[in-house]
Every structure is written in structure tokens, then in C-alpha cells.
Design a protein around this motif. Structure first.
Motif, PDB file in Angstrom:
ATOM      1  N   SER A  61       0.830  -1.197   0.000  1.00 20.98           N
ATOM      2  CA  SER A  61       0.000   0.000   0.000  1.00 20.98           C
ATOM      3  C   SER A  61       0.872   1.257   0.000  1.00 20.98           C
ATOM      4  N   ALA A  62       1.909   1.244   0.817  1.00 19.60           N
ATOM      5  CA  ALA A  62       2.816   2.391   0.867  1.00 19.60           C
ATOM      6  C   ALA A  62       3.549   2.582  -0.462  1.00 19.60           C
ATOM      7  N   LEU A  63       3.973   1.481  -1.080  1.00 19.87           N
ATOM      8  CA  LEU A  63       4.645   1.582  -2.382  1.00 19.87           C
ATOM      9  C   LEU A  63       3.715   2.158  -3.438  1.00 19.87           C
ATOM     10  N   LEU A  64       2.450   1.711  -3.441  1.00 22.19           N
ATOM     11  CA  LEU A  64       1.481   2.241  -4.395  1.00 22.19           C
ATOM     12  C   LEU A  64       1.198   3.721  -4.149  1.00 22.19           C
ATOM     13  N   GLY A  65       1.326   4.143  -2.897  1.00 19.92           N
ATOM     14  CA  GLY A  65       1.095   5.542  -2.547  1.00 19.92           C
ATOM     15  C   GLY A  65       2.321   6.412  -2.688  1.00 19.92           C
ATOM     16  N   GLY A  66       3.443   5.840  -3.109  1.00 23.97           N
ATOM     17  CA  GLY A  66       4.647   6.635  -3.314  1.00 23.97           C
ATOM     18  C   GLY A  66       5.570   6.710  -2.110  1.00 23.97           C
ATOM     19  N   MET A  67       5.369   5.849  -1.116  1.00 22.72           N
ATOM     20  CA  MET A  67       6.210   5.825   0.095  1.00 22.72           C
ATOM     21  C   MET A  67       6.396   7.230   0.692  1.00 22.72           C
ATOM     22  N   PRO A  68       5.291   7.914   1.031  1.00 18.03           N
ATOM     23  CA  PRO A  68       5.406   9.305   1.490  1.00 18.03           C
ATOM     24  C   PRO A  68       6.202   9.483   2.782  1.00 18.03           C
ATOM     25  N   MET A  69       6.292   8.445   3.618  1.00 18.01           N
ATOM     26  CA  MET A  69       7.071   8.568   4.866  1.00 18.01           C
ATOM     27  C   MET A  69       8.389   7.813   4.783  1.00 18.01           C
ATOM     28  N   GLY A  70       8.753   7.377   3.592  1.00 19.33           N
ATOM     29  CA  GLY A  70      10.035   6.700   3.397  1.00 19.33           C
ATOM     30  C   GLY A  70      10.163   5.441   4.233  1.00 19.33           C
ATOM     31  N   PRO A  71      11.334   5.233   4.840  1.00 19.45           N
ATOM     32  CA  PRO A  71      11.567   4.004   5.599  1.00 19.45           C
ATOM     33  C   PRO A  71      10.717   3.881   6.872  1.00 19.45           C
ATOM     34  N   LEU A  72      10.036   4.951   7.253  1.00 17.48           N
ATOM     35  CA  LEU A  72       9.166   4.869   8.434  1.00 17.48           C
ATOM     36  C   LEU A  72       7.981   3.941   8.188  1.00 17.48           C
ATOM     37  N   HIS A  73       7.740   3.602   6.940  1.00 13.30           N
ATOM     38  CA  HIS A  73       6.676   2.641   6.649  1.00 13.30           C
ATOM     39  C   HIS A  73       7.001   1.264   7.213  1.00 13.30           C
ATOM     40  N   PHE A  74       8.273   0.967   7.426  1.00 12.10           N
ATOM     41  CA  PHE A  74       8.631  -0.301   8.062  1.00 12.10           C
ATOM     42  C   PHE A  74       8.120  -0.335   9.502  1.00 12.10           C
ATOM     43  N   VAL A  75       8.154   0.800  10.176  1.00 15.41           N
ATOM     44  CA  VAL A  75       7.606   0.896  11.541  1.00 15.41           C
ATOM     45  C   VAL A  75       6.109   0.628  11.500  1.00 15.41           C
ATOM     46  N   VAL A  76       5.425   1.236  10.542  1.00 10.00           N
ATOM     47  CA  VAL A  76       3.979   1.049  10.417  1.00 10.00           C
ATOM     48  C   VAL A  76       3.660  -0.410  10.076  1.00 10.00           C
ATOM     49  N   ALA A  77       4.470  -1.032   9.224  1.00  8.50           N
ATOM     50  CA  ALA A  77       4.241  -2.441   8.861  1.00  8.50           C
ATOM     51  C   ALA A  77       4.357  -3.330  10.099  1.00  8.50           C
ATOM     52  N   VAL A  78       5.318  -3.055  10.965  1.00  6.35           N
ATOM     53  CA  VAL A  78       5.456  -3.834  12.206  1.00  6.35           C
ATOM     54  C   VAL A  78       4.248  -3.584  13.109  1.00  6.35           C
ATOM     55  N   GLU A  79       3.818  -2.330  13.205  1.00  4.76           N
ATOM     56  CA  GLU A  79       2.633  -2.026  14.011  1.00  4.76           C
ATOM     57  C   GLU A  79       1.401  -2.760  13.475  1.00  4.76           C
ATOM     58  N   MET A  80       1.231  -2.773  12.168  1.00  5.51           N
ATOM     59  CA  MET A  80       0.094  -3.467  11.571  1.00  5.51           C
ATOM     60  C   MET A  80       0.159  -4.962  11.855  1.00  5.51           C
ATOM     61  N   ALA A  81       1.357  -5.527  11.786  1.00  7.34           N
ATOM     62  CA  ALA A  81       1.521  -6.955  12.081  1.00  7.34           C
ATOM     63  C   ALA A  81       1.138  -7.237  13.530  1.00  7.34           C
ATOM     64  N   LEU A  82       1.564  -6.378  14.448  1.00  9.95           N
ATOM     65  CA  LEU A  82       1.221  -6.563  15.863  1.00  9.95           C
ATOM     66  C   LEU A  82      -0.285  -6.425  16.087  1.00  9.95           C
ATOM     67  N   LEU A  83      -0.918  -5.506  15.385  1.00 10.65           N
ATOM     68  CA  LEU A  83      -2.369  -5.339  15.518  1.00 10.65           C
ATOM     69  C   LEU A  83      -3.118  -6.554  14.981  1.00 10.65           C
ATOM     70  N   ALA A  84      -2.620  -7.151  13.914  1.00  9.33           N
ATOM     71  CA  ALA A  84      -3.247  -8.376  13.386  1.00  9.33           C
ATOM     72  C   ALA A  84      -3.096  -9.519  14.385  1.00  9.33           C
ATOM     73  N   LEU A  85      -1.925  -9.603  15.028  1.00 12.20           N
ATOM     74  CA  LEU A  85      -1.735 -10.606  16.083  1.00 12.20           C
ATOM     75  C   LEU A  85      -2.728 -10.395  17.224  1.00 12.20           C
ATOM     76  N   LEU A  86      -2.861  -9.153  17.665  1.00 15.71           N
ATOM     77  CA  LEU A  86      -3.798  -8.824  18.743  1.00 15.71           C
ATOM     78  C   LEU A  86      -5.227  -9.180  18.340  1.00 15.71           C
ATOM     79  N   PHE A  87      -5.593  -8.889  17.099  1.00 17.26           N
ATOM     80  CA  PHE A  87      -6.933  -9.214  16.604  1.00 17.26           C
ATOM     81  C   PHE A  87      -7.166 -10.720  16.670  1.00 17.26           C
ATOM     82  N   ALA A  88      -6.178 -11.494  16.246  1.00 16.67           N
ATOM     83  CA  ALA A  88      -6.318 -12.958  16.261  1.00 16.67           C
ATOM     84  C   ALA A  88      -6.472 -13.488  17.676  1.00 16.67           C
ATOM     85  N   TYR A  89      -5.691 -12.961  18.605  1.00 22.34           N
ATOM     86  CA  TYR A  89      -5.719 -13.477  19.972  1.00 22.34           C
ATOM     87  C   TYR A  89      -6.943 -13.037  20.765  1.00 22.34           C
ATOM     88  N   THR A  90      -7.627 -12.002  20.306  1.00 24.38           N
ATOM     89  CA  THR A  90      -8.837 -11.556  20.996  1.00 24.38           C
ATOM     90  C   THR A  90     -10.100 -11.878  20.195  1.00 24.38           C
TER      91      THR A  90
END
Length: 158
Positions: A61-90
Motif C-alpha cells: 500500500s505504501a509503495l502504491l502511494g509513493g512511500m510518502p514517509m520513506g523508511p518509516l513505513h517499516f515501523v507502520v508495517a510492524v505495528e500493523m503486524a502486531l495489531l493483526a496478532l492482537l486481533f487474532a488473539y482476541t
């Protein structure tokens, strides 16, 4: 993980790519419908699978949007992964899982950007993230209820 699950994960990542092209107007161009496939994967295959789909889906999604925050998208990707884990466990408490995902994605996940950018960036980003989180969660809940039988007693069981 067997070949069938790997193929289905690839399918969910593909759906995430399609969702990534459906942007929600935002101050930053990477708020999109890329999270609902991760919630589906987290529900049907567990937190690890959901985390993979969430992280990869966000990066595409970030690549399609032009990577507006640059490498900070890796932080967001980790956050999204953690949120998906939390969703699964709850997930046994569907509404709790939904509220935690929405709150985590819209309010908690952008907090690091207060320190990287400033409060104005956070305040400008939260409304779009809130709308995006609600829409992604609503789509996931609707689809889970519609296709759950396929994964529990249908073609994909096992």
C-alpha cells in the motif's frame, strides 16, 4: 504450513494489494483498504498469518502511494503486524477484537510520529486512520461472517 495455506496466504496478500489501491483521502496517501485481508487471515489461520498479510499489505500500500514517509513505513508495517496478532488473539470476543484493532490502528499506532514529526501531523492523520480502521474492520467482519463456513467445514478445512 502446508501448500494450501501458503497459497491462501498469497491470495490474501493479493486481495490486500487490490485493497491498497482503494485509498481513503488522507493527509498521507497510504490510508487504504489493505488491512481487512489481514484480519481475515488472522481469523482463519491465526496471528502469524495475519501478521504476515498485514505487514506485506501495508508495504505494498505504501509503495502504491509513493512511500510518502520513506523508511518509516517499516515501523507502520510492524505495528500493523502486531495489531493483526492482537486481533487474532482476541477474536473469541469479536467486538473487543474490533475495538482494539480500531483504537490501536487509529490512535496508538501513529503515536511514534508525534516524536518523529509533531502533534500537527498526528492530529491531521488520526481522522483518516479512524475512518480507514472502521471501514477495514467493518469489511472484515462482514466477510468473516459470510465466508467462515468455507474455512471451518468446506473446501479449505485442515
Amino acid at each position: 504450513m502446508n501448500g494450501k495455506k501458503i497459497s491462501l496466504l498469497a491470495l490474501f496478500i493479493g486481495i490486500s494489494v487490490v485493497g491498497a489501491s482503494l485509498k481513503i483521502p488522507a493527509i498521507i496517501g497510504s490510508v487504504a483498504l489493505d488491512a481487512f485481508p489481514a484480519l481475515l487471515a488472522a481469523t482463519f489461520f491465526g496471528g502469524g498469518a495475519g501478521a504476515i498479510v498485514a505487514g506485506v499489505g501495508h508495504m505494498i500500500s505504501a509503495l502504491l502511494g509513493g512511500m510518502p514517509m520513506g523508511p518509516l513505513h517499516f515501523v507502520v508495517a510492524v505495528e500493523m503486524a502486531l495489531l493483526a496478532l492482537l486481533f487474532a488473539y482476541t477474536w473469541k470476543r469479536k467486538w473487543l477484537a474490533s475495538v482494539l484493532f480500531i483504537f490501536g490502528n487509529a490512535i496508538l499506532a501513529p503515536i511514534p510520529f508525534i516524536y518523529i514529526y509533531d502533534w500537527a501531523f498526528y492530529v491531521a492523520l488520526v481522522p483518516s486512520l479512524l475512518i480507514g480502521s472502521i471501514v477495514n474492520t467493518a469489511v472484515a467482519l462482514l466477510l468473516i461472517s459470510r465466508i467462515q463456513h468455507i474455512f471451518t467445514r468446506g473446501v479449505v478445512k485442515g
